[in-house]
Design a protein around this motif. Structure first.
Motif, PDB file in Angstrom:
ATOM      1  N   MET A   1      17.219  31.529 -22.389  1.00 12.00           N
ATOM      2  CA  MET A   1      17.379  31.560 -20.950  1.00 12.00           C
ATOM      3  C   MET A   1      18.851  31.798 -20.628  1.00 12.00           C
ATOM      4  SD  MET A   1      16.013  28.863 -18.189  1.00 12.00           S
ATOM      5  CE  MET A   1      16.002  29.373 -16.503  1.00 12.00           C
ATOM      6  N   LEU A   2      19.094  32.553 -19.580  1.00 11.23           N
ATOM      7  CA  LEU A   2      20.475  32.829 -19.173  1.00 11.23           C
ATOM      8  C   LEU A   2      21.003  31.712 -18.277  1.00 11.23           C
ATOM      9  CD1 LEU A   2      20.315  36.641 -18.289  1.00 11.23           C
ATOM     10  CD2 LEU A   2      21.092  35.570 -20.412  1.00 11.23           C
ATOM     11  N   TYR A   3      22.226  31.300 -18.560  1.00 14.66           N
ATOM     12  CA  TYR A   3      22.938  30.345 -17.718  1.00 14.66           C
ATOM     13  C   TYR A   3      24.312  30.925 -17.415  1.00 14.66           C
ATOM     14  CZ  TYR A   3      19.531  26.702 -18.683  1.00 14.66           C
ATOM     15  OH  TYR A   3      18.376  25.970 -18.751  1.00 14.66           O
ATOM     16  N   THR A   4      24.779  30.683 -16.187  1.00  8.00           N
ATOM     17  CA  THR A   4      26.134  31.081 -15.812  1.00  8.00           C
ATOM     18  C   THR A   4      26.987  29.831 -15.679  1.00  8.00           C
ATOM     19  OG1 THR A   4      25.340  33.046 -14.654  1.00  8.00           O
ATOM     20  CG2 THR A   4      27.549  32.271 -14.087  1.00  8.00           C
ATOM     21  N   LEU A   5      28.129  29.856 -16.333  1.00  7.06           N
ATOM     22  CA  LEU A   5      29.093  28.766 -16.245  1.00  7.06           C
ATOM     23  C   LEU A   5      30.167  29.203 -15.255  1.00  7.06           C
ATOM     24  CD1 LEU A   5      29.539  28.041 -20.071  1.00  7.06           C
ATOM     25  CD2 LEU A   5      27.728  27.272 -18.546  1.00  7.06           C
ATOM     26  N   PHE A   6      30.241  28.545 -14.118  1.00  9.80           N
ATOM     27  CA  PHE A   6      31.252  28.840 -13.099  1.00  9.80           C
ATOM     28  C   PHE A   6      32.452  27.929 -13.358  1.00  9.80           C
ATOM     29  CE2 PHE A   6      27.227  29.966 -11.227  1.00  9.80           C
ATOM     30  CZ  PHE A   6      27.485  31.170 -10.586  1.00  9.80           C
ATOM     31  N   ILE A   7      33.568  28.531 -13.657  1.00 11.36           N
ATOM     32  CA  ILE A   7      34.771  27.765 -13.990  1.00 11.36           C
ATOM     33  C   ILE A   7      35.586  27.584 -12.715  1.00 11.36           C
ATOM     34  CG2 ILE A   7      36.855  27.711 -15.412  1.00 11.36           C
ATOM     35  CD1 ILE A   7      35.267  29.729 -17.277  1.00 11.36           C
ATOM     36  N   HIS A   8      35.624  26.343 -12.221  1.00 11.77           N
ATOM     37  CA  HIS A   8      36.385  26.010 -11.015  1.00 11.77           C
ATOM     38  C   HIS A   8      37.732  25.441 -11.419  1.00 11.77           C
ATOM     39  CE1 HIS A   8      32.849  26.212  -8.246  1.00 11.77           C
ATOM     40  NE2 HIS A   8      32.201  25.937  -9.361  1.00 11.77           N
ATOM     41  N   ASN A   9      38.771  25.907 -10.783  1.00  6.76           N
ATOM     42  CA  ASN A   9      40.098  25.369 -11.065  1.00  6.76           C
ATOM     43  C   ASN A   9      40.963  25.443  -9.826  1.00  6.76           C
ATOM     44  OD1 ASN A   9      39.874  28.296 -12.356  1.00  6.76           O
ATOM     45  ND2 ASN A   9      41.918  28.100 -11.414  1.00  6.76           N
ATOM     46  N   THR A  10      42.056  24.680  -9.855  1.00  2.32           N
ATOM     47  CA  THR A  10      43.038  24.784  -8.786  1.00  2.32           C
ATOM     48  C   THR A  10      43.992  25.917  -9.140  1.00  2.32           C
ATOM     49  OG1 THR A  10      44.427  23.150  -9.878  1.00  2.32           O
ATOM     50  CG2 THR A  10      42.938  22.335  -8.166  1.00  2.32           C
TER      51      THR A  10
ATOM     52  N   VAL B   1      25.316  33.571 -28.537  1.00  2.00           N
ATOM     53  CA  VAL B   1      24.872  33.191 -27.199  1.00  2.00           C
ATOM     54  C   VAL B   1      25.666  33.876 -26.090  1.00  2.00           C
ATOM     55  CG1 VAL B   1      24.028  30.970 -28.027  1.00  2.00           C
ATOM     56  CG2 VAL B   1      26.346  31.126 -27.097  1.00  2.00           C
ATOM     57  N   PHE B   2      26.728  34.592 -26.452  1.00  2.00           N
ATOM     58  CA  PHE B   2      27.588  35.227 -25.461  1.00  2.00           C
ATOM     59  C   PHE B   2      26.883  36.422 -24.826  1.00  2.00           C
ATOM     60  CE2 PHE B   2      30.758  38.408 -24.285  1.00  2.00           C
ATOM     61  CZ  PHE B   2      31.567  37.669 -23.447  1.00  2.00           C
ATOM     62  N   VAL B   3      26.922  36.503 -23.499  1.00  4.38           N
ATOM     63  CA  VAL B   3      26.369  37.657 -22.771  1.00  4.38           C
ATOM     64  C   VAL B   3      27.511  38.437 -22.120  1.00  4.38           C
ATOM     65  CG1 VAL B   3      24.848  38.429 -20.913  1.00  4.38           C
ATOM     66  CG2 VAL B   3      24.162  36.525 -22.398  1.00  4.38           C
ATOM     67  N   THR B   4      28.309  37.768 -21.275  1.00  6.74           N
ATOM     68  CA  THR B   4      29.459  38.415 -20.630  1.00  6.74           C
ATOM     69  C   THR B   4      30.369  37.349 -20.037  1.00  6.74           C
ATOM     70  OG1 THR B   4      30.151  40.173 -19.101  1.00  6.74           O
ATOM     71  CG2 THR B   4      28.415  38.710 -18.345  1.00  6.74           C
ATOM     72  N   THR B   5      31.543  37.754 -19.662  1.00  8.35           N
ATOM     73  CA  THR B   5      32.463  36.873 -18.953  1.00  8.35           C
ATOM     74  C   THR B   5      33.338  37.710 -18.035  1.00  8.35           C
ATOM     75  OG1 THR B   5      34.056  35.059 -19.175  1.00  8.35           O
ATOM     76  CG2 THR B   5      34.289  36.902 -20.713  1.00  8.35           C
ATOM     77  N   GLN B   6      33.808  37.084 -16.993  1.00  9.92           N
ATOM     78  CA  GLN B   6      34.733  37.721 -16.050  1.00  9.92           C
ATOM     79  C   GLN B   6      35.761  36.686 -15.649  1.00  9.92           C
ATOM     80  OE1 GLN B   6      34.322  41.031 -15.048  1.00  9.92           O
ATOM     81  NE2 GLN B   6      32.630  41.064 -16.494  1.00  9.92           N
ATOM     82  N   ILE B   7      37.027  36.973 -15.867  1.00 13.43           N
ATOM     83  CA  ILE B   7      38.102  36.138 -15.332  1.00 13.43           C
ATOM     84  C   ILE B   7      38.511  36.797 -14.021  1.00 13.43           C
ATOM     85  CG2 ILE B   7      40.408  35.208 -15.717  1.00 13.43           C
ATOM     86  CD1 ILE B   7      38.210  34.129 -17.640  1.00 13.43           C
TER      87      ILE B   7
END
Length: 125
Positions: free
Chosen positions: A1-10, A41-47
């Motif tokens: 199953m696909l999950y998106t990890l949203f990285i929140h930072n200041t 398990v890596f699909v994609t990432t965007q900084i």
């Protein structure tokens, strides 16, 4: 199953963190991305760029409106996303705990309910 990890930072600039100070953070994210890839398990990432580089588009009132900047005025913002393909939420949370972003902010984990590809159009992963 696909999950998106949203990285929140200041904003690191408001904390006086220089580009040189970011080197260990960048190295940690590099190691994290390679670990995800090695685990298959890596699909994609965007900084993502800073919020002031954002442009918000809405047509809620029936008329398209474009405004500079993010819609929400908050000190934390989404600094990046990582999409992973894992069996379940427990596996997604385990990877989220390893994300370097948890040391500088928070990581929100959400399942993907629909996605699109040229070959399959809209589908449930």
């Amino acid at each position: 199953m696909l999950y998106t990890l949203f990285i929140h930072n200041t904003d690191p600039r408001e904390a006086g963190i220089s580009q040189e100070d970011m080197a260990p953070v960048e190295a940690a994210f590099d190691a994290y991305a390679k670990a995800l890839d090695d685990a298959g398990v890596f699909v994609t990432t965007q900084i993502l760029g800073f919020p002031e580089a954002a442009t918000t588009v809405t047509a809620v009132d029936g008329e398209p409106k474009i405004q500079d900047g993010p819609f929400a005025d908050t000190k934390e913002y989404v600094g990046g996303v990582v999409v992973i393909d894992v069996p379940d939420l427990d596996a997604a949370l385990a990877w989220a705990q390893k994300c370097p972003g948890v040391m500088y902010g928070s990581v929100e984990v959400r399942p993907t309910t629909l996605t699109w590809s040229r070959e399959r159009q809209w589908y449930q992963p």
